[in-house]
Design a protein around this motif. Structure first.
Motif, short mmCIF file in Angstrom:
data_model
loop_
_atom_site.label_atom_id
_atom_site.label_comp_id
_atom_site.label_asym_id
_atom_site.label_seq_id
_atom_site.Cartn_x
_atom_site.Cartn_y
_atom_site.Cartn_z
N GLY A 166 -16.44 -27.71 -3.64
CA GLY A 166 -17.64 -27.04 -3.25
C GLY A 166 -17.71 -26.15 -2.06
N LEU A 167 -16.86 -26.94 -0.97
CA LEU A 167 -16.63 -25.97 0.29
C LEU A 167 -15.83 -24.64 -0.26
CD1 LEU A 167 -16.06 -28.98 2.68
CD2 LEU A 167 -17.98 -27.44 2.73
N GLY A 168 -15.00 -24.75 -0.89
CA GLY A 168 -14.14 -23.62 -1.31
C GLY A 168 -15.15 -22.37 -2.17
N GLN A 169 -15.91 -22.91 -2.94
CA GLN A 169 -16.73 -21.95 -3.49
C GLN A 169 -17.69 -21.13 -2.72
OE1 GLN A 169 -18.65 -24.63 -6.45
NE2 GLN A 169 -16.98 -24.07 -7.84
N LEU A 170 -18.11 -21.85 -1.43
CA LEU A 170 -18.88 -21.25 -0.67
C LEU A 170 -18.49 -20.50 0.59
CD1 LEU A 170 -21.31 -24.24 -0.19
CD2 LEU A 170 -21.91 -22.18 -1.07
N GLY A 171 -16.85 -20.47 0.36
CA GLY A 171 -16.02 -19.58 1.35
C GLY A 171 -15.69 -20.36 2.69
#
Length: 200
Positions: A166-171
């Motif tokens: 999820g943190l990856g999807q948010l950048g």
């Protein structure tokens, strides 16, 4: 009802730093007043701490700007969906951090608050916990192996891994050579919240 009303005591603590009291009395936001009141308790503590320890670093022009008002409104709206006190404290720290001067490159305060608003409570918990897993001196240069068995307190390995995604999807995180690495956006979040491991 004006959801900013519960924040008035917290905003009053900024008057000695240069926020004119007549300015914020006309501010308005439509949001959940109960959540705003919960946020207000954390904001007052953060503003008082900032006025004491960081008073010499306050960006007085920003404090009196429309941008600050907009970010206060954004923080109150973000608080509406916060499920935990830890997330509310994180929002409060970020908003208080917006009041500080930063050397170039200065964080994009609006963007950072917007991303913080999109973090789930679990993603917030993992983001803060990453600073205990990475190099304490250079966390933004360190990497976390994608297949690590590490986690943060209270989460299973699967929950931790899902939060990393999820943190990856948010950048906030990026995959490089099968490792996770904090991004420039994560650096902005760390700057505004003054990450030091004390948010649980």
């Amino acid at each position: 009802m004006n959801a900013l009303t519960p924040l008035l005591p917290a905003l009053h603590t900024l008057e000695p730093l240069g926020l004119p009291s007549e300015s914020f009395k006309t501010w308005f936001a439509s949001a959940n007043p109960e959540q705003a009141a919960r946020l207000a308790r954390h904001l007052e503590a953060e503003f008082r701490s900032l006025a004491g320890a960081y008073a010499d670093s306050v960006d007085h022009a920003y404090l009196r700007s429309e941008a600050f008002r907009a970010n206060v409104v954004q923080a109150v709206r973000t608080a509406e969906v916060a499920e935990s006190e830890a997330k509310l404290r994180f929002i409060a720290r970020a908003l208080a951090g917006c009041l500080l001067n930063f050397p170039p490159p200065a964080p994009d305060k609006f963007q950072t608050l917007r991303i913080i608003g999109e973090l789930s409570d679990r993603e917030t918990h993992v983001f803060v916990g990453l600073f205990d897993l990475l190099d304490p001196i250079e966390p933004f240069e360190d990497r976390l192996p994608a297949g690590t068995t590490a986690t943060v307190a209270g989460l299973s390995r699967q929950e931790f891994a899902a939060a990393l995604l999820g943190l990856g999807q948010l950048g906030v995180l990026v995959r490089e050579d099968s490792d996770w690495k904090l991004t420039a956006l994560a650096r902005q979040m760390g700057a505004l919240t003054r990450i030091g491991g004390e948010i649980d």
